[in-house]
Scaffold this motif. Structure first.
Motif, mmCIF file in Angstrom:
data_model
loop_
_atom_site.group_PDB
_atom_site.id
_atom_site.type_symbol
_atom_site.label_atom_id
_atom_site.label_comp_id
_atom_site.label_asym_id
_atom_site.label_seq_id
_atom_site.Cartn_x
_atom_site.Cartn_y
_atom_site.Cartn_z
ATOM 1 N N ASN A 80 4.777 -29.271 -47.724
ATOM 2 C CA ASN A 80 4.484 -28.073 -47.774
ATOM 3 C C ASN A 80 3.909 -27.568 -48.999
ATOM 4 O O ASN A 80 3.961 -26.654 -49.885
ATOM 5 C CB ASN A 80 5.946 -26.997 -47.881
ATOM 6 N N GLY A 81 3.292 -28.733 -49.789
ATOM 7 C CA GLY A 81 2.099 -28.462 -50.697
ATOM 8 C C GLY A 81 2.999 -29.120 -52.038
ATOM 9 O O GLY A 81 2.326 -28.998 -53.029
ATOM 10 N N LYS A 115 3.430 -19.322 -54.005
ATOM 11 C CA LYS A 115 4.856 -18.983 -53.827
ATOM 12 C C LYS A 115 5.518 -20.215 -54.148
ATOM 13 O O LYS A 115 6.807 -20.244 -53.615
ATOM 14 C CB LYS A 115 4.498 -19.257 -52.137
ATOM 15 N N GLN A 116 5.280 -21.043 -54.888
ATOM 16 C CA GLN A 116 6.043 -22.393 -55.304
ATOM 17 C C GLN A 116 6.744 -22.197 -56.577
ATOM 18 O O GLN A 116 7.339 -23.053 -57.143
ATOM 19 C CB GLN A 116 5.039 -23.433 -55.481
ATOM 20 N N GLY A 166 0.874 -23.256 -56.599
ATOM 21 C CA GLY A 166 0.727 -22.273 -55.606
ATOM 22 C C GLY A 166 1.387 -20.951 -55.916
ATOM 23 O O GLY A 166 2.583 -21.191 -56.480
ATOM 24 N N ILE A 216 -1.681 -27.217 -51.732
ATOM 25 C CA ILE A 216 -1.648 -26.520 -50.635
ATOM 26 C C ILE A 216 -1.151 -27.112 -49.189
ATOM 27 O O ILE A 216 -1.582 -28.566 -49.250
ATOM 28 C CB ILE A 216 -3.102 -26.038 -50.413
ATOM 29 N N SER A 217 -0.310 -26.480 -48.562
ATOM 30 C CA SER A 217 0.097 -27.167 -47.454
ATOM 31 C C SER A 217 -0.873 -27.311 -46.513
ATOM 32 O O SER A 217 -1.861 -26.798 -46.472
ATOM 33 C CB SER A 217 1.220 -26.402 -46.869
ATOM 34 N N TYR A 256 -0.750 -26.277 -43.402
ATOM 35 C CA TYR A 256 -0.635 -25.025 -42.759
ATOM 36 C C TYR A 256 -1.612 -23.974 -43.331
ATOM 37 O O TYR A 256 -2.645 -23.288 -42.785
ATOM 38 C CB TYR A 256 0.639 -24.506 -42.625
ATOM 39 N N GLU A 257 -1.436 -23.902 -44.725
ATOM 40 C CA GLU A 257 -2.432 -22.992 -45.356
ATOM 41 C C GLU A 257 -3.700 -23.226 -45.562
ATOM 42 O O GLU A 257 -4.646 -22.511 -45.455
ATOM 43 C CB GLU A 257 -1.742 -22.780 -47.060
ATOM 44 N N TYR A 258 -4.055 -24.734 -45.607
ATOM 45 C CA TYR A 258 -5.465 -25.008 -45.442
ATOM 46 C C TYR A 258 -6.098 -24.394 -44.401
ATOM 47 O O TYR A 258 -7.280 -24.162 -44.516
ATOM 48 C CB TYR A 258 -5.426 -26.534 -45.497
ATOM 49 N N LYS A 310 -5.821 -21.697 -43.008
ATOM 50 C CA LYS A 310 -5.980 -20.153 -43.176
ATOM 51 C C LYS A 310 -6.866 -19.967 -44.352
ATOM 52 O O LYS A 310 -7.314 -18.644 -44.609
ATOM 53 C CB LYS A 310 -4.614 -19.506 -43.323
ATOM 54 N N LEU A 311 -7.344 -20.661 -45.036
ATOM 55 C CA LEU A 311 -8.368 -20.719 -46.387
ATOM 56 C C LEU A 311 -9.629 -20.015 -46.055
ATOM 57 O O LEU A 311 -10.264 -20.188 -44.654
ATOM 58 C CB LEU A 311 -8.469 -22.080 -47.137
#
Length: 278
Positions: A214-215, A243-244, A241, A189-190, A192-194, A196-197
């Protein structure tokens, strides 16, 4: 207060605090504290809850509405039909990770013997595989003694003896060992994503969730080093993830992995990728 009253009270409180499975969690907590089955709870819902039990339940509710996962309250969860003990030192095993276990099991044949689980945490992945095939020799590593102690405890409780647990920062303590399969559910997890969790995830160890770049940092490192520790025709199998998948497929190709395959979660997102060393 009797059981029926407490269940209504707890369900309403959890619902008000946006706990989606509020009714189920109320029953689970009560079952745990009373040491009774769910069917008993429903059948004897006029039974009185004593003061000691009530105080424990209130403490659980207080912690749960702050977002603390129910698995940490109970100290365990279910994974692959196994009872896995957890603590705030490790991630809570999730249903999506059972996809990783399924992919590994499909790769096992008479030529597969040695498996490496990188970042084992509670040991859930290694234990699920070992519970299916006791002829395998599995090495499971993680970065601290506390984590390894928990994984060993789970193996002991499940009477699983074909796993060797080691302290290692990824490959750092593995010397020249070679494996037929390397598996990992690393941080992906990036930063930025963290942020928003969901709040529940904020209670889990941040080092097991966030990776730089970016994770992708830990995934890249594992892919780049795995060939050194894989036997010829060995498999690298990774959870990642949603998106990865595309970028990891490119990285695996750059690192000369062949027969690359991707597997989706129940929502249709790529969640697991594997490649073969040839």
């Amino acid at each position: 207060m009797i059981i029926n009253q407490w269940l209504k009270y707890a369900s309403n409180l959890l619902k008000q605090n946006k706990i989606l499975t509020y009714q189920l969690e109320s029953v689970i907590l009560l079952s745990f504290v009373l040491k009774k089955s769910k069917s008993w709870i429903y059948g004897f819902n006029e039974t009185k809850i004593n003061l000691k039990q009530f105080k424990i339940l209130q403490n659980f509710l207080k912690r749960r509405i702050t977002g603390e996962p129910i698995a940490y309250l109970l100290g365990f969860c279910e994974f692959w039909s196994l009872k896995i003990y957890v603590s705030p030192y490790v991630l809570i095993p999730r249903k999506d990770t059972e996809i990783l276990v399924n992919v590994v099991l499909k790769k096992i044949n008479n030529n597969i013997e040695k498996i490496l689980d990188l970042g084992t945490g509670s040991g859930a992945i290694a234990l699920a595989i070992a519970s299916k095939y006791n002829f395998l020799k599995i090495t499971a590593v993680d970065i601290s003694q506390q984590i390894i102690n928990l994984a060993k405890y789970n193996a002991k409780k499940l009477y699983i003896k074909n796993i060797n647990f080691l302290i290692s920062n990824w490959f750092s303590n593995l010397k020249n060992n070679k494996f037929d399969i390397i598996i990992s559910n690393p941080p992906y997890i990036s930063d930025y994503e963290y942020h928003k969790l969901k709040k529940e995830l904020k209670f889990e160890p941040i080092k097991s969730l966030i990776s730089l770049n970016n994770g992708l940092s830990d995934l890249r490192y594992i892919i780049s080093k795995s060939s050194e520790y894989l036997n010829n025709y060995g498999w690298l199998i990774l959870e990642h993830g949603y998106k990865q998948g595309y970028i990891l497929k490119k990285i695996l190709k750059i690192e000369n992995f062949k027969n690359i395959s991707q597997y989706c979660d129940i929502q249709g997102y790529y969640r697991v990728i594997c490649g073969q060393k040839i």
